[in-house]
Design a protein around this motif. Structure first.
Motif, short mmCIF file in Angstrom:
data_model
loop_
_atom_site.label_atom_id
_atom_site.label_comp_id
_atom_site.label_asym_id
_atom_site.label_seq_id
_atom_site.Cartn_x
_atom_site.Cartn_y
_atom_site.Cartn_z
N SER A 123 -2.44 -5.78 2.47
CA SER A 123 -2.34 -5.75 1.01
C SER A 123 -3.13 -6.88 0.37
O SER A 123 -3.71 -6.71 -0.71
CB SER A 123 -0.88 -5.83 0.58
OG SER A 123 -0.14 -4.71 1.04
N PHE A 124 -3.18 -8.03 1.00
CA PHE A 124 -3.89 -9.17 0.43
C PHE A 124 -5.30 -9.34 1.02
O PHE A 124 -5.93 -10.38 0.86
CB PHE A 124 -3.08 -10.45 0.64
CG PHE A 124 -1.83 -10.49 -0.21
CD1 PHE A 124 -1.89 -10.80 -1.56
CD2 PHE A 124 -0.60 -10.17 0.34
CE1 PHE A 124 -0.75 -10.81 -2.34
CE2 PHE A 124 0.56 -10.16 -0.43
CZ PHE A 124 0.48 -10.49 -1.78
N GLY A 125 -5.77 -8.29 1.67
CA GLY A 125 -7.16 -8.27 2.12
C GLY A 125 -7.47 -9.13 3.32
O GLY A 125 -8.64 -9.41 3.60
N LEU A 126 -6.43 -9.55 4.05
CA LEU A 126 -6.68 -10.39 5.22
C LEU A 126 -7.14 -9.58 6.42
O LEU A 126 -7.77 -10.12 7.33
CB LEU A 126 -5.39 -11.16 5.58
CG LEU A 126 -4.83 -12.07 4.48
CD1 LEU A 126 -3.53 -12.73 4.95
CD2 LEU A 126 -5.86 -13.13 4.09
N ASN A 171 0.84 -1.20 0.00
CA ASN A 171 0.00 0.00 0.00
C ASN A 171 0.87 1.25 0.00
O ASN A 171 1.86 1.33 0.73
CB ASN A 171 -0.90 -0.03 1.23
CG ASN A 171 -1.86 1.13 1.27
OD1 ASN A 171 -1.51 2.23 1.68
ND2 ASN A 171 -3.08 0.89 0.84
N ALA A 214 1.62 -6.85 4.63
CA ALA A 214 1.27 -8.00 3.81
C ALA A 214 -0.19 -8.42 4.05
O ALA A 214 -0.93 -8.68 3.10
CB ALA A 214 2.21 -9.17 4.11
N ILE A 253 -2.95 -3.88 -5.72
CA ILE A 253 -2.88 -3.64 -4.28
C ILE A 253 -2.16 -2.35 -3.93
O ILE A 253 -2.05 -2.00 -2.76
CB ILE A 253 -2.19 -4.82 -3.55
CG1 ILE A 253 -0.73 -4.96 -4.03
CG2 ILE A 253 -2.96 -6.10 -3.76
CD1 ILE A 253 0.08 -5.99 -3.26
N MET A 256 -4.22 -8.69 -10.88
CA MET A 256 -3.15 -8.01 -10.14
C MET A 256 -2.37 -7.03 -11.01
O MET A 256 -2.11 -5.89 -10.62
CB MET A 256 -2.20 -9.07 -9.56
CG MET A 256 -1.02 -8.49 -8.79
SD MET A 256 -1.53 -7.78 -7.21
CE MET A 256 0.06 -7.53 -6.43
N THR A 276 -0.12 -1.67 -9.66
CA THR A 276 -0.72 -2.97 -9.34
C THR A 276 -2.08 -2.80 -8.65
O THR A 276 -2.44 -1.71 -8.22
CB THR A 276 0.19 -3.80 -8.42
OG1 THR A 276 0.31 -3.10 -7.15
CG2 THR A 276 1.56 -4.00 -9.03
#
Length: 593
Positions: free
Chosen positions: A416-419, A109, A413, A152, A174, A150
Motif C-alpha cells: 500500500s505504501f509502495g515499498l 488495496n 502495508a 492507496i 492521500m 483514498t
C-alpha cells in the motif's frame, strides 16, 4: 480505421456475444479469441501468452492461495465469530459486509480487502444454507467502491496522481479523492445493500442442492480440553453459546473415565476432559478452533503431525469386509499402526455410549479420520473402507492465526505504501504460509481457479493489442470531436461513460493510463481546471461493474460464486448509472471548473 483495428473490434464483439450467450465456458471463448488474434496477425506471437505472466493474472491466482491460508490459520473463524451472524438476514449481512469491505478498501488495496473477506462471506453463506453467489458480488462491488476514497485504495488513483504530477507538477494527496470518492461510495453501498443484491441471478450451490451425503453429515465426536486451557474451571453449560454459534450440539462430558449427560452440564471442566459433540466436520473444526480444544490427547495427535507438514480430514464408509468392522479403533491399533486418529462416527438412529475410539464400529458407519494428507489413501485401503468423495474438509491450524494475519498485514502495508510490488508481496505471503506450515505445499494449486486464470491470460494480450493498434486513440479522438462545443458537465459525463466502458473491457489500470491524458487534453481545450476531469477518470476507471474482466475483484469471485459472464451487468449497469449520476455533481461541487 485500419485492418488491425477492424479485426480487434470484431474479436472483442464476438467474445462478448459468445460470453453473454453462455453456451460455451468463458475460458474457452477467451482463449479461442486469443488464438484467432495470433493467427490473424493482430497479436504478436511473442506476446500471445504474456497475459499469463501479467501482474493482474498473478494477483488473482495468489490472492486465492492467500485466502485459503487465512482460512486454514483460523483468521476467518476469528472474524466470523466476532463480526458475522449466520442467522442475520441476507440484506443485513450484505449491509454489514459491504460497510466493512468499503472501509477496509479505503485503507488497504481493495484486492487485499476482498481476499480477507471473501472466505468469511463464503463460510457465512454455507452456515446459513444459501448460495455464496447472493453475497459475493455485493461484497466485490463494495470493496471496489471503497477503494475510490483514498490514494492507496485502488491502482487507478495512484496512476491518476502520478499523471497529475507529470503534467501539472504536483500529485494528488492521500485524501484528495475522499470527497468525491466518499460520496459516490456511500451512494453505491446503499444501492448494493438495499436493491442491487436482489438483481443477482439465483445460483444452485452444494449447500442447498440436496447433497445425498447430507444424511451422513452429523458425527458423534469428542474434543479434549488441553492443559493450560482457558476453559479449565468453567462449567460445561457456559460453552453452549459458543456451541450454538458453531452449530454444534454438546451431548455430554467424559470426565474421570465416566460419560455424563444431563448432570454434566453443571460440572467444572478439567484438563483431559472430553466433550461429546454432534456436529458436521466443518462445525466441529470451527468449535475446536474457537475454544482451542484438541482432536485427541497430545500423544495421539502428535503422532499424526509427526508424519506430515499438515493434517487432513477424510470420511470413509465401513463395509462388511472392513478390517475395523465389529472392532474398535483402539483394538486394531489405528493410531500406532497407521498414524491416524478416529475423530467421529456417523451412525443413524443408533446411540454411541462409549468413547469414540472405544466404540465398536459397524458396517454402514461413516468414520471421520484425522490423517497426514499423503497417507489418506493408504489409511482407507488398510482399513478396507470406501472413501467418500473429497468435500474439501480441512484442519484449521488455529495456533498460527496471528502469525498468518501478521504475514498478510505486513504484505498489505508494504504494498500500500509502495515499498514492494503487490504481486511480489502476495507471493512472499504464500511462501511464508508454506514455510510456516500454515498451508501444505501440496494444496497450493488446488485453490487456484484455473478457468479464471485462462480468461485473464487470454484477454490481456487482446486488450494490449487494441491499444497498440491505435484502437484506444481512435476512441479518444472520436470523443474529443463528439464533445466539441458541449457544456463542461456534459463533457465530464461523456468522458466518464466512455472511460467506464473501456474499463469494463480493458484492465482498469490500462484504462486510467489511456483516459487520464485525454481528460487533461479536454480540459486544456476548454481552458478550464483539469482536476475535475482527472477525478472523473479516477472514478470511472475504478467502477467496472459490467464484466468479470474489468476489475480483479470481479474476476476473483467468478469461480467461487459460480457466476457466468452475463451475470454482472444485472446489478452492475444500474450501479454504473448511479455512480455517474452522483459523482458528476460531486466533482463539480468539490472541484470547480
Amino acid at each position: 480505421m485500419t485492418t488491425d483495428q477492424i479485426i480487434l473490434f470484431s474479436l472483442f464483439g464476438g467474445v462478448f456475444i459468445f460470453l453473454l450467450w453462455g453456451r460455451w465456458r468463458y475460458d474457452l471463448v477467451a482463449f479461442t479469441a486469443l488464438m484467432l488474434g495470433v493467427v490473424l496477425g493482430v497479436v504478436e506471437t511473442k506476446d500471445a501468452f504474456a497475459g499469463f505472466g501479467h501482474s493482474a493474472t498473478l494477483v488473482v491466482a495468489l490472492v486465492l492461495v492467500v485466502s485459503a491460508g487465512l482460512v486454514r490459520s483460523g483468521a476467518v473463524f476469528l472474524i466470523t465469530r466476532t463480526l458475522v451472524d449466520s442467522a442475520r438476514s441476507l440484506g443485513a449481512h450484505i449491509t454489514l459486509m459491504g460497510a466493512v469491505g468499503g472501509i477496509l478498501s479505503a485503507f488497504m488495496n481493495n484486492v487485499a480487502a476482498l481476499a480477507l473477506l471473501m472466505p468469511v462471506d463464503i463460510q457465512t453463506a454455507r452456515k446459513a444454507g444459501r448460495a455464496p453467489s447472493l453475497s459475493l458480488m455485493p461484497l466485490s462491488f463494495a470493496t471496489i467502491l471503497g477503494g475510490m476514497v483514498t490514494l492507496i485504495g485502488t491502482p487507478p488513483n495512484i496512476i491518476i496522481a502520478s499523471i497529475r504530477q507529470d503534467n501539472l507538477g504536483e500529485p494528488f494527496r492521500m485524501f484528495d479523492f475522499a470527497p468525491v470518492g466518499g460520496v459516490t461510495a456511500i451512494a453505491g453501498l446503499i444501492f448494493v445493500a438495499l436493491i442491487g443484491w436482489r438483481l443477482i441471478p439465483q445460483k444452485a450451490d452444494a449447500s442447498t442442492s440436496g447433497d445425498p451425503m447430507d444424511d451422513y453429515a452429523e458425527y458423534i465426536a469428542e474434543l479434549v480440553v488441553p492443559e493450560g486451557s482457558k476453559l479449565i474451571g468453567k462449567r460445561l453449560r457456559e460453552l453452549n453459546e459458543d456451541a450454538e454459534k458453531a452449530d454444534v450440539a454438546i451431548l455430554g462430558l467424559i470426565q474421570d473415565g465416566q460419560r455424563r449427560y444431563g448432570s454434566g452440564q453443571n460440572r467444572k471442566l478439567n484438563a483431559g476432559d472430553a466433550l461429546v459433540l454432534e456436529a458436521t466436520p466443518d462445525a466441529l473444526d470451527e468449535f475446536r478452533s474457537a475454544l482451542s480444544l484438541q482432536f485427541a490427547d497430545d500423544k495421539r495427535e502428535n503422532i499424526v503431525r509427526a508424519e506430515s507438514d499438515g493434517l487432513s480430514v477424510i470420511e470413509v464408509v465401513v463395509t462388511d469386509q472392513s478390517r475395523i468392522n465389529g472392532k474398535t479403533a483402539q483394538a486394531i491399533g489405528l493410531t500406532w499402526r497407521q498414524q491416524a486418529v478416529l475423530m467421529g462416527i456417523s451412525r443413524e438412529g443408533k446411540p454411541i455410549k462409549a468413547h469414540v475410539r472405544k466404540t465398536e464400529v459397524h458396517a454402514g458407519d461413516i468414520l471421520l479420520l484425522l490423517v497426514a494428507p499423503e497417507n489418506a489413501n493408504d489409511v482407507a485401503e488398510w482399513l478396507g473402507c470406501l472413501p467418500l468423495a473429497d468435500r474439501g474438509l480441512v484442519v484449521t491450524e488455529d495456533k498460527k492465526v496471528w502469525l498468518a494475519i501478521g504475514f498478510f498485514a505486513a504484505a498489505v502495508a508494504a504494498a500500500s505504501f509502495g515499498l514492494i510490488y503487490l504481486p511480489v508481496a502476495l507471493g512472499l505471503v504464500v511462501v511464508a504460509f508454506v514455510l510456516a506450515k500454515i498451508i501444505p505445499i501440496s494444496e497450493i494449486y488446488d485453490h487456484i481457479s484455473w478457468p479464471v486464470v485462462v480468461l485473464l491470460g487470454s484477454m490481456i494480450p487482446l486488450g494490449q493489442a487494441l491499444e497498440q493498434s491505435g484502437g484506444t486513440e481512435l476512441i479518444a479522438g472520436s470523443l474529443v470531436s463528439l464533445t466539441e462545443g458541449m457544456p463542461a458537465w456534459a463533457i465530464l459525463t461523456i468522458l466518464m461513460v466512455v472511460t467506464m466502458s473501456l474499463s469494463d473491457v480493458l484492465n482498469n489500470t490500462a484504462t486510467a493510463i489511456v483516459a487520464a491524458p485525454i481528460g487533461i487534453q479536454m480540459a486544456q481545450s476548454l481552458g478550464v481546471n483539469p482536476d475535475p476531469f482527472l477525478m472523473a477518470v479516477a472514478v470511472a476507471a475504478s467502477c467496472a461493474f459490467l464484466t468479470p474482466i474489468g476489475h480483479k475483484n470481479n474476476t476473483l469471485i467468478l469461480g467461487p460464486g459460480g457466476y457466468s459472464f452475463g451475470d454482472y451487468w444485472r446489478m452492475g449497469l444500474p450501479l454504473e448509472i448511479l455512480v455517474v449520476a452522483v459523482s458528476i455533481p460531486a466533482i463539480l461541487f468539490f472541484w470547480p471548473l
